[in-house]
Write an enzyme that holds these catalytic residues in place. Structure first.
Site, PDB file in Angstrom:
ATOM      1  N   HIS A 257       0.840  -0.842   0.243  1.00 45.86           N
ATOM      2  CA  HIS A 257      -0.042  -0.286  -0.300  1.00 45.86           C
ATOM      3  C   HIS A 257       0.714   1.435  -0.175  1.00 45.86           C
ATOM      4  O   HIS A 257       1.758   1.073   0.178  1.00 45.86           O
ATOM      5  CB  HIS A 257      -0.557   0.152   1.432  1.00 45.86           C
TER       6      HIS A 257
ATOM      7  N   ASP B  19       0.911   5.143   1.889  1.00 45.76           N
ATOM      8  CA  ASP B  19      -0.247   5.522   2.895  1.00 45.76           C
ATOM      9  C   ASP B  19      -0.890   7.039   2.522  1.00 45.76           C
ATOM     10  O   ASP B  19      -0.650   7.679   1.693  1.00 45.76           O
ATOM     11  CB  ASP B  19       0.605   6.296   4.099  1.00 45.76           C
TER      12      ASP B  19
ATOM     13  N   HIS C 218       4.620   0.362  -0.048  1.00 44.02           N
ATOM     14  CA  HIS C 218       5.337  -0.930   1.514  1.00 44.02           C
ATOM     15  C   HIS C 218       4.371  -1.469   1.865  1.00 44.02           C
ATOM     16  O   HIS C 218       3.103  -1.628   1.861  1.00 44.02           O
ATOM     17  CB  HIS C 218       5.685  -0.321   2.315  1.00 44.02           C
TER      18      HIS C 218
ATOM     19  N   ARG D 298       5.332   6.697  13.839  1.00 43.84           N
ATOM     20  CA  ARG D 298       5.371   7.045  13.022  1.00 43.84           C
ATOM     21  C   ARG D 298       4.716   8.863  12.487  1.00 43.84           C
ATOM     22  O   ARG D 298       4.222   9.459  12.964  1.00 43.84           O
ATOM     23  CB  ARG D 298       4.281   6.830  11.365  1.00 43.84           C
TER      24      ARG D 298
END
Length: 307
Positions: free
Chosen positions: A133, A135, A283, A298
């Site tokens: 995917h 983000d 990723h 994150r």
């Protein structure tokens, strides 16, 4: 209606199978090779992923060093910094600020520091990011990049992989490139983040997060390089095609991220930090460590509309 949206169901990998050479250019044709005077860059593959030595990210980063780091990210798409034991949430915010403002994911739990998300997995919470995917592709201006730091990692497993989606585009056949040129695709959060919500919860999020459209092939906003921009959890259909045609085409395109030659894999250690270009890559967080504990923090970096 949201309830009628279904996720792509990728076909077998037969469209991926061919032998021999693939085009694996690190940079766009004609791009100038950066001259690194302050960075020690150690490539992990010839075209994606590099480890950076000798930089303490907990200390202020001067503009000359910042520019080399930005250039290295454009060249390698994902950078890894080891031994960053003094790197804290404020350092992480400052580092992400080399590229832009932080952007919160509305579906992720909030951490103790504004703009920083804590992703904690253990015997009670299984990792669910194990799908290729990009983000925030369900947003009108998807995240430009992300900074991830390892707080606690399992004794084995829990690696993350990245795929170079410029390489994925470069290796499509000329016929496929012609077929997808100018097409747009719908990106939506309902079939992933919304899967466990009830109708009222989905409706509440939908008010601020309508489905959006992005080109199937985007020009990277900083390099101009063509990038294949569809992914399994968020891309639901291609505009202007019948449902069967859309499904058949998406089946083949989303599988491109799975080709090993386009990928780099990173083994986390406590104190590891990664920053990646979220437009140029996809990723996959490998969920092979359950029930061990894995804690990461994150920051997503706000992006711009894609064209």
């Amino acid at each position: 209606m949201d309830s009628a949206v279904t996720a792509p169901a990728p076909a077998l990998d037969k469209p991926l199978m061919h032998y021999g050479k693939r085009t694996l250019d690190r940079m766009a044709p004609g791009a100038v090779q950066p001259d690194y005077r302050l960075l020690d860059v150690r490539p992990l593959t010839p075209h994606i992923g590099a480890e950076i030595d000798g930089v303490d990210l907990s200390r202020p980063i001067g503009e000359d060093l910042a520019e080399e780091i930005r250039q290295a990210l454009l060249e390698w798409k994902v950078l890894f910094f080891g031994g960053q034991d003094a790197f804290d949430p404020q350092s992480q915010l400052a580092f992400a600020g080399l590229w832009g403002e932080p952007e919160e994911n509305p579906f992720f739990p909030k951490g103790d520091t504004a703009g920083v998300t804590r992703l904690a997995k253990d015997a009670m919470v299984m990792g669910t990011e194990n799908i290729w995917h990009s983000d925030h592709s369900f947003m009108a201006a998807p995240a430009l990049g992300s900074v991830l730091r390892a707080i606690e990692v399992p004794s084995a497993g829990g690696d993350t992989m990245w795929a170079d989606m410029a390489a994925a585009y470069d290796n499509l056949t000329d016929a496929m490139k012609d077929r997808i040129e100018g097409l747009t695709a719908v990106h939506d959060w309902v079939v992933s983040h919304g899967a466990l919500m009830n109708e009222s919860q989905r409706a509440a999020h939908r008010e601020n997060l309508p489905a959006v459209e992005h080109p199937v092939v985007v020009r990277h906003p900083r390099t101009g390089r063509k990038v294949l921009y569809v992914n399994e959890p968020f891309t639901t259909r291609i505009v202007g095609l019948s449902d069967p045609e859309s499904r058949e085409l998406l089946d083949e395109l989303v599988l491109q991220a799975r080709i090993p030659e386009y990928q780099v894999r990173f083994r986390w250690q406590p104190g590891s930090v990664a920053v990646w270009d979220n437009i140029a890559t996809q990723h996959y967080a490998i969920s092979d460590y359950f029930p061990q504990r894995r804690v990461m923090e994150r920051i997503a970096i706000a992006g711009v509309p894609l064209s």
